[in-house]
Design a protein around this motif. Sequence first.
Motif, PDB file in Angstrom:
ATOM      1  N   THR A   1       0.827  -1.212   0.000  1.00 30.11           N
ATOM      2  CA  THR A   1       0.000   0.000   0.000  1.00 30.11           C
ATOM      3  C   THR A   1       0.859   1.259   0.000  1.00 30.11           C
ATOM      4  O   THR A   1       0.598   2.194  -0.775  1.00 30.11           O
ATOM      5  CB  THR A   1      -0.926   0.009   1.218  1.00 30.11           C
TER       6      THR A   1
ATOM      7  N   GLY B   1      -3.386  -3.614  -1.871  1.00 31.45           N
ATOM      8  CA  GLY B   1      -2.891  -3.518  -0.506  1.00 31.45           C
ATOM      9  C   GLY B   1      -4.019  -3.608   0.501  1.00 31.45           C
ATOM     10  O   GLY B   1      -3.887  -4.258   1.555  1.00 31.45           O
TER      11      GLY B   1
ATOM     12  N   PHE C   1      -2.828   0.234  -4.636  1.00 31.73           N
ATOM     13  CA  PHE C   1      -3.435   0.629  -3.365  1.00 31.73           C
ATOM     14  C   PHE C   1      -4.571  -0.321  -2.989  1.00 31.73           C
ATOM     15  O   PHE C   1      -4.664  -0.774  -1.840  1.00 31.73           O
ATOM     16  CB  PHE C   1      -3.961   2.060  -3.452  1.00 31.73           C
TER      17      PHE C   1
END
Length: 301
Positions: A188, A238, A235
């Motif tokens: 992330t 993550g 993202f």
Amino acid sequence: MAADRVGRHLSAGFAVVASTYVIAGVAAWAVVAAFPGRHPLLLTFAADLVATAVFAASTVVANASLYDPYWSVAPAVIVVGWVLGQTGADPSALTGRQAAVVLLVLAWAIRLTANWASSWRGLHHEDWRYVQVRERRPRLLPWWLINLTGIQLLPTLVVFAGLLPVWPAVTATGRPWGLADLAAVVVTAAAIAVEAVADRQLRRFARDPAHRGRTLDSGLWRYSRHPNYLGEIGFWWGMWLFGLAAAPSWWWTVLGPIAVVLLFTTVSVPLMDRRSLSRRPSYADHMRRVPALLPRKPRSP
């Protein structure tokens, strides 16, 4: 005088945006308050849909870009709401996983929203993609319907799917912090960094008049045609890793990041590539040498 006029228009535009988001937030809160005792996931989904419907206001101001910040604003509000529902307002009650998720989501949301705000030029400025969709839509389909479903509702559904693994990540506290959490933090944080660096490199390149008509092929853009999209996709993967670390039985929420991947690979990437091809004929060679998303060393000319 011209600068003052532009500043007033920009201020008025941001006032409209802020007002719309406040109204959307109040509408979402009203949904949650009206149905106490229902599962928070269902309530969040219903509130998310109602808040999205508020953005029908974008047809009033003739600017579909009014919805754009929702992509980064809504997830932060939702995640913080879920965490507060678990811990109250006591920061000491946060688990390490909850704290990591909240901090990373806020970092992502603040950066992405600021990136939008820095490039937005007011209510007269609408994303070229929306203008293109409006101009090319079938005559029998009203613009308000396309705006509500394709430009607003579809992204809302994709983002909510991406948030599904965050629910166990911040509510299931039975599993201690482990290697899967560490992997989630690394993925992330790296994704946020990639997106931030790619956006900064693109802004710097675009601001230089000497680069007009040229293709950015340095920095991260040397190895991927859309590193900013790659960061955004990373993202959401993550977030899924956090959910998997907290509750492996929620593995099926992998549908969330898969939906994000499909949105970018079937809509965003083709749109951007077609536009670049129409504006820069040399982009065809760039497409041949540089991959769309996953980075690798570019092929020789």
